[in-house]
Design an enzyme around this catalytic site. Structure first.
Site, PDB file in Angstrom:
ATOM      1  N   ARG A 194      23.603 -75.558 -15.960  1.00  0.00           N
ATOM      2  CA  ARG A 194      23.086 -74.961 -14.719  1.00  0.00           C
ATOM      3  C   ARG A 194      22.124 -73.800 -14.970  1.00  0.00           C
ATOM      4  O   ARG A 194      22.210 -73.112 -15.982  1.00  0.00           O
ATOM      5  CB  ARG A 194      24.234 -74.549 -13.793  1.00  0.00           C
ATOM      6  CG  ARG A 194      25.027 -73.366 -14.261  1.00  0.00           C
ATOM      7  CD  ARG A 194      26.237 -73.124 -13.359  1.00  0.00           C
ATOM      8  NE  ARG A 194      27.002 -71.978 -13.806  1.00  0.00           N
ATOM      9  CZ  ARG A 194      28.110 -71.545 -13.203  1.00  0.00           C
ATOM     10  NH1 ARG A 194      28.594 -72.166 -12.152  1.00  0.00           N
ATOM     11  NH2 ARG A 194      28.727 -70.488 -13.681  1.00  0.00           N
TER      12      ARG A 194
ATOM     13  N   LYS B 265      31.855 -73.070  -6.058  1.00  0.00           N
ATOM     14  CA  LYS B 265      32.144 -72.007  -5.077  1.00  0.00           C
ATOM     15  C   LYS B 265      30.866 -71.300  -4.636  1.00  0.00           C
ATOM     16  O   LYS B 265      30.647 -71.090  -3.450  1.00  0.00           O
ATOM     17  CB  LYS B 265      33.112 -70.957  -5.667  1.00  0.00           C
ATOM     18  CG  LYS B 265      34.451 -71.524  -6.125  1.00  0.00           C
ATOM     19  CD  LYS B 265      35.404 -70.416  -6.584  1.00  0.00           C
ATOM     20  CE  LYS B 265      34.929 -69.639  -7.807  1.00  0.00           C
ATOM     21  NZ  LYS B 265      34.832 -70.444  -9.049  1.00  0.00           N
TER      22      LYS B 265
ATOM     23  N   ARG C  76      41.486 -63.205  -8.585  1.00  0.00           N
ATOM     24  CA  ARG C  76      41.513 -64.028  -9.786  1.00  0.00           C
ATOM     25  C   ARG C  76      42.804 -63.865 -10.578  1.00  0.00           C
ATOM     26  O   ARG C  76      42.982 -64.518 -11.597  1.00  0.00           O
ATOM     27  CB  ARG C  76      40.355 -63.626 -10.668  1.00  0.00           C
ATOM     28  CG  ARG C  76      39.493 -64.832 -11.098  1.00  0.00           C
ATOM     29  CD  ARG C  76      38.320 -64.278 -11.751  1.00  0.00           C
ATOM     30  NE  ARG C  76      37.425 -65.120 -12.423  1.00  0.00           N
ATOM     31  CZ  ARG C  76      36.189 -65.376 -12.009  1.00  0.00           C
ATOM     32  NH1 ARG C  76      35.785 -64.960 -10.840  1.00  0.00           N
ATOM     33  NH2 ARG C  76      35.369 -66.044 -12.784  1.00  0.00           N
TER      34      ARG C  76
ATOM     35  N   ARG D  57      36.597 -69.061 -20.549  1.00  0.00           N
ATOM     36  CA  ARG D  57      36.701 -68.821 -19.095  1.00  0.00           C
ATOM     37  C   ARG D  57      37.671 -69.819 -18.459  1.00  0.00           C
ATOM     38  O   ARG D  57      38.413 -69.473 -17.545  1.00  0.00           O
ATOM     39  CB  ARG D  57      35.316 -68.924 -18.440  1.00  0.00           C
ATOM     40  CG  ARG D  57      34.435 -67.717 -18.796  1.00  0.00           C
ATOM     41  CD  ARG D  57      32.959 -67.971 -18.515  1.00  0.00           C
ATOM     42  NE  ARG D  57      32.675 -68.231 -17.127  1.00  0.00           N
ATOM     43  CZ  ARG D  57      31.545 -68.809 -16.692  1.00  0.00           C
ATOM     44  NH1 ARG D  57      30.613 -69.182 -17.570  1.00  0.00           N
ATOM     45  NH2 ARG D  57      31.352 -69.006 -15.423  1.00  0.00           N
TER      46      ARG D  57
ATOM     47  N   ARG E 152      22.806 -67.927 -17.052  1.00  0.00           N
ATOM     48  CA  ARG E 152      23.784 -66.869 -17.281  1.00  0.00           C
ATOM     49  C   ARG E 152      24.180 -66.809 -18.746  1.00  0.00           C
ATOM     50  O   ARG E 152      24.372 -67.839 -19.388  1.00  0.00           O
ATOM     51  CB  ARG E 152      25.042 -67.120 -16.430  1.00  0.00           C
ATOM     52  CG  ARG E 152      24.882 -66.667 -15.001  1.00  0.00           C
ATOM     53  CD  ARG E 152      26.005 -67.099 -14.123  1.00  0.00           C
ATOM     54  NE  ARG E 152      27.337 -66.848 -14.676  1.00  0.00           N
ATOM     55  CZ  ARG E 152      28.459 -67.026 -13.986  1.00  0.00           C
ATOM     56  NH1 ARG E 152      28.400 -67.442 -12.738  1.00  0.00           N
ATOM     57  NH2 ARG E 152      29.618 -66.794 -14.544  1.00  0.00           N
TER      58      ARG E 152
HETATM   59  P1  AMP Z   1      31.967 -65.628 -12.080  1.00  0.00           P
HETATM   60  O1  AMP Z   1      30.551 -65.345 -11.712  1.00  0.00           O
HETATM   61  O2  AMP Z   1      32.900 -65.627 -10.877  1.00  0.00           O
HETATM   62  O3  AMP Z   1      32.115 -66.893 -12.904  1.00  0.00           O
HETATM   63  O4  AMP Z   1      32.450 -64.407 -12.998  1.00  0.00           O
HETATM   64  C1  AMP Z   1      31.836 -64.147 -14.240  1.00  0.00           C
HETATM   65  C2  AMP Z   1      32.720 -63.222 -15.062  1.00  0.00           C
HETATM   66  O5  AMP Z   1      32.880 -61.972 -14.370  1.00  0.00           O
HETATM   67  C3  AMP Z   1      34.139 -63.716 -15.308  1.00  0.00           C
HETATM   68  O6  AMP Z   1      34.234 -64.580 -16.428  1.00  0.00           O
HETATM   69  C4  AMP Z   1      34.875 -62.386 -15.547  1.00  0.00           C
HETATM   70  O7  AMP Z   1      34.598 -61.853 -16.821  1.00  0.00           O
HETATM   71  C5  AMP Z   1      34.212 -61.469 -14.527  1.00  0.00           C
HETATM   72  N1  AMP Z   1      34.879 -61.510 -13.200  1.00  0.00           N
HETATM   73  C6  AMP Z   1      34.350 -61.973 -12.028  1.00  0.00           C
HETATM   74  N2  AMP Z   1      35.215 -61.842 -11.019  1.00  0.00           N
HETATM   75  C7  AMP Z   1      36.341 -61.293 -11.544  1.00  0.00           C
HETATM   76  C8  AMP Z   1      37.601 -60.912 -11.018  1.00  0.00           C
HETATM   77  N3  AMP Z   1      37.903 -61.096  -9.709  1.00  0.00           N
HETATM   78  N4  AMP Z   1      38.519 -60.378 -11.870  1.00  0.00           N
HETATM   79  C9  AMP Z   1      38.237 -60.189 -13.172  1.00  0.00           C
HETATM   80  N5  AMP Z   1      37.078 -60.531 -13.735  1.00  0.00           N
HETATM   81  C10 AMP Z   1      36.119 -61.067 -12.952  1.00  0.00           C
END
Ligand code: AMP
Length: 214
Positions: A127, A13, A88, A172, A161
């Site tokens: 990554r 994404k 989400r 996750r 990360r």
């Molecule tokens: P991402 O960068 O999208 O993989 O998000 C990293 C982490 O941020 C996720 O594993 C969640 O802990 C938190 N997070 C990101 N977006 C959301 C969301 N829309 N709702 C809840 N937690 C989020």
């Protein structure tokens, strides 16, 4: 143009959102990036978020919804935006519907990037990104042309990360399967859901997305 990119962690994404930003002059709104910025600020909220994110859990719907609601009002969103990592949960999808209605806005597309779950762990744990320009790389699939030097900006510092380790990735993916995957049917029921093959190579996925977006 306003769109949602749906898909599991590691589906691509973020990579595709960056390409669409350039192609359509719209902005990527990554809730994950916004949360990581809060963590990096060292605030009390950031400390709480760090613990939740490192456990691979989702942060509260209330926080995310208010964060997005104020972000889309900023000037750089006027031409449109790509929601990456939001919504989400079903509650977030419903809150987004109400928020858009209140703001008099409409989504143009909801696109799901489909990727087999077995490949996701390998994609995520390998990554890393350039610390200066954010260009993404992978230990196996996308190395810089010259080892240790960013192709795009020439910097030599890279970051990974904190939540891209195997244990957190597994949590996750569980959160994705249980809380996020069901929202595809929210958009399918409205006749809005389109899908692309996220297993294809990066350029091919971009072409499929552009074919949908026009
Ligand atoms: P991402 O960068 O999208 O993989 O998000 C990293 C982490 O941020 C996720 O594993 C969640 O802990 C938190 N997070 C990101 N977006 C959301 C969301 N829309 N709702 C809840 N937690 C989020």
């Amino acid at each position: 143009m306003k769109l949602i990119l749906l898909g599991a962690p590691g589906a691509g994404k973020g990579t595709q959102a960056k390409r669409l930003e350039e192609a359509y002059g719209i902005v990527q709104l990554s809730t994950g990036d916004m949360l990581r910025a809060e963590v990096a600020s060292g605030s009390d909220l950031g400390k709480e978020l760090k613990a939740v994110m490192e456990a691979g859990n989702l942060v509260t719907d209330e926080l995310i919804i208010s964060m997005i609601s104020s972000r889309v009002d900023q000037d750089d969103c006027a031409k449109g935006y790509i929601l990456d990592g939001f919504p989400r949960t079903t509650a977030q999808a419903e809150a987004l519907d109400s928020m858009l209605e209140e703001k008099g806005q409409k989504l143009d597309s909801v696109i799901e990037m489909e990727v087999d779950e077995e490949v996701l762990v390998g994609r995520i744990t390998g990554r890393y990104t350039c610390a200066k320009c954010g260009q993404g790389y992978h230990d196996e699939f996308q190395k810089p042309a010259k080892e240790g030097v960013c192709d795009k900006c020439g910097a030599t510092e890279f970051t990974r990360r904190a939540d891209d380790n195997e244990e957190t990735v597994r949590s996750r993916l569980v959160a994705y399967r249980e809380q996020t995957a069901p929202i595809a049917s929210h958009y399918d029921a409205k006749g809005m859901l389109k899908k692309v093959d996220g297993m294809a190579d990066i350029d091919e996925v971009t072409s499929q997305l552009k074919a949908i977006l026009g």
